[in-house]
Design a protein around this motif. Structure first.
Motif, mmCIF file in Angstrom:
data_model
loop_
_atom_site.group_PDB
_atom_site.id
_atom_site.type_symbol
_atom_site.label_atom_id
_atom_site.label_comp_id
_atom_site.label_asym_id
_atom_site.label_seq_id
_atom_site.Cartn_x
_atom_site.Cartn_y
_atom_site.Cartn_z
ATOM 1 N N ILE A 65 0.988 -1.340 0.002
ATOM 2 C CA ILE A 65 0.175 -0.057 0.063
ATOM 3 C C ILE A 65 1.033 1.174 -0.051
ATOM 4 C CG2 ILE A 65 -1.696 1.172 1.259
ATOM 5 C CD1 ILE A 65 -2.656 -1.509 2.177
ATOM 6 N N VAL A 66 1.859 1.131 0.556
ATOM 7 C CA VAL A 66 2.869 2.434 0.667
ATOM 8 C C VAL A 66 3.566 2.592 -0.701
ATOM 9 C CG1 VAL A 66 5.051 3.203 1.621
ATOM 10 C CG2 VAL A 66 3.741 2.136 3.179
ATOM 11 N N GLN A 67 3.920 1.359 -1.042
ATOM 12 C CA GLN A 67 4.291 1.755 -2.608
ATOM 13 C C GLN A 67 3.448 2.184 -3.606
ATOM 14 O OE1 GLN A 67 6.396 -2.517 -2.279
ATOM 15 N NE2 GLN A 67 7.175 -1.565 -4.057
ATOM 16 N N ALA A 68 2.172 1.567 -3.388
ATOM 17 C CA ALA A 68 1.199 2.215 -4.411
ATOM 18 C C ALA A 68 0.747 3.828 -4.164
ATOM 19 C CB ALA A 68 -0.292 1.648 -4.139
ATOM 20 N N ASP A 69 0.891 3.916 -2.856
ATOM 21 C CA ASP A 69 0.661 5.391 -2.469
ATOM 22 C C ASP A 69 1.509 6.427 -3.020
ATOM 23 O OD1 ASP A 69 -0.143 7.672 -1.033
ATOM 24 O OD2 ASP A 69 -0.605 6.768 0.901
ATOM 25 N N LEU A 70 2.820 5.902 -2.732
ATOM 26 C CA LEU A 70 4.136 6.687 -3.277
ATOM 27 C C LEU A 70 4.254 6.565 -4.632
ATOM 28 C CD1 LEU A 70 6.807 5.544 -0.901
ATOM 29 C CD2 LEU A 70 5.608 7.820 -0.912
ATOM 30 N N ALA A 71 3.510 5.588 -5.576
ATOM 31 C CA ALA A 71 3.487 5.763 -7.021
ATOM 32 C C ALA A 71 2.397 6.532 -7.468
ATOM 33 C CB ALA A 71 3.511 4.149 -7.327
ATOM 34 N N ASN A 72 1.628 7.133 -6.824
ATOM 35 C CA ASN A 72 0.386 7.716 -7.200
ATOM 36 C C ASN A 72 0.562 9.274 -6.862
ATOM 37 O OD1 ASN A 72 -2.126 8.511 -8.411
ATOM 38 N ND2 ASN A 72 -3.209 6.903 -7.360
ATOM 39 N N PRO A 73 1.017 10.301 -7.658
ATOM 40 C CA PRO A 73 1.321 11.732 -7.220
ATOM 41 C C PRO A 73 -0.152 12.358 -7.141
ATOM 42 C CG PRO A 73 1.649 11.446 -9.484
ATOM 43 C CD PRO A 73 1.748 9.952 -9.093
ATOM 44 N N ASP A 74 -1.135 12.011 -7.564
ATOM 45 C CA ASP A 74 -2.460 12.502 -7.443
ATOM 46 C C ASP A 74 -3.622 11.286 -6.998
ATOM 47 O OD1 ASP A 74 -4.045 14.609 -7.444
ATOM 48 O OD2 ASP A 74 -4.800 14.529 -9.513
ATOM 49 N N PRO A 75 -3.713 10.887 -5.883
ATOM 50 C CA PRO A 75 -4.488 9.690 -5.772
ATOM 51 C C PRO A 75 -5.982 10.239 -5.319
ATOM 52 C CG PRO A 75 -3.414 10.271 -3.549
ATOM 53 C CD PRO A 75 -2.797 11.253 -4.757
ATOM 54 N N ASP A 76 -7.032 9.403 -5.834
ATOM 55 C CA ASP A 76 -8.264 9.754 -5.684
ATOM 56 C C ASP A 76 -8.598 8.941 -4.404
ATOM 57 O OD1 ASP A 76 -8.920 10.652 -8.134
ATOM 58 O OD2 ASP A 76 -9.102 8.990 -9.067
ATOM 59 N N GLU A 77 -9.771 9.176 -3.800
ATOM 60 C CA GLU A 77 -10.221 8.950 -2.582
ATOM 61 C C GLU A 77 -10.140 7.202 -2.354
ATOM 62 O OE1 GLU A 77 -14.259 8.786 -0.165
ATOM 63 O OE2 GLU A 77 -13.605 10.604 -0.633
#
Length: 177
Positions: A65-77
């Motif tokens: 999840i951390v990696q997905a979070d960091l790989a997404n510069p503009d996350p949706d909810e």
């Protein structure tokens, strides 16, 4: 899903939003270091202690999840993101493990059993990952819970290294000054 695409052959990679960035970007360095922590934790399992293995498996899932979070510069909810609940999980695991340990009264040398030493190694890479994320956050927006998570993760890995060493009968050694 094909494992090779050739899209990275010239030193560029895709973020989750399909933005192309250099493989040397701060964002890639940050989540690459988190991937390294995850792989190090994977070298420890199975530890021989089911309760520890369950926690380490959960940590590894959190790190995805951390990696997905960091790989997404503009996350949706709805995108994967580290939340305060993940930090709470780490704190609960730390508290439970510490209940089995003697209070820490001095610094200790990292090492011990093979599993304990590997957990100490993972702890140091977690600290490096935290530094990489803090550096990234100075350049562009980052979910602040990621920094908190990595900070607490290194604490947890330290405590679990101590716990495994205790269970394995390996005494802690303090540095001499």
């Amino acid at each position: 899903m094909k494992i090779y695409t050739g899209r990275g052959d010239e030193g560029m990679t895709d973020l989750r939003d399909m933005t192309r960035v250099s493989k040397t970007s701060s964002r890639i360095e940050a989540y690459g270091t988190v991937d390294e922590v995850n792989a190090l934790i994977g070298t420890v399992r199975p530890t021989g202690y089911d309760d520890v293995d369950e926690v380490l498996e959960a940590m590894q899932n959190h790190l995805h999840i951390v990696q997905a979070d960091l790989a997404n510069p503009d996350p949706d909810e709805d995108d994967p993101q580290i939340r305060s609940e993940h930090v709470d999980d780490l704190e609960a695991w730390i508290d439970e493990a510490e209940s089995e340990l003697d209070p820490l009264t001095s610094f200790i040398l990292p090492g011990g059993s093979e599993t304990g030493a590997k957990l100490h190694h993972a702890r140091t890479v977690s600290r490096r990952g935290e530094r990489r994320v803090v550096s990234l956050a100075a350049e562009e927006p980052v979910n602040t819970e990621v920094v908190a998570y990595l900070n607490r993760l290194s604490d947890a890995l330290f405590v679990f290294a101590r716990l495994v060493n205790r269970r394995d009968g390996v005494p802690e050694e303090s540095p001499t000054y």
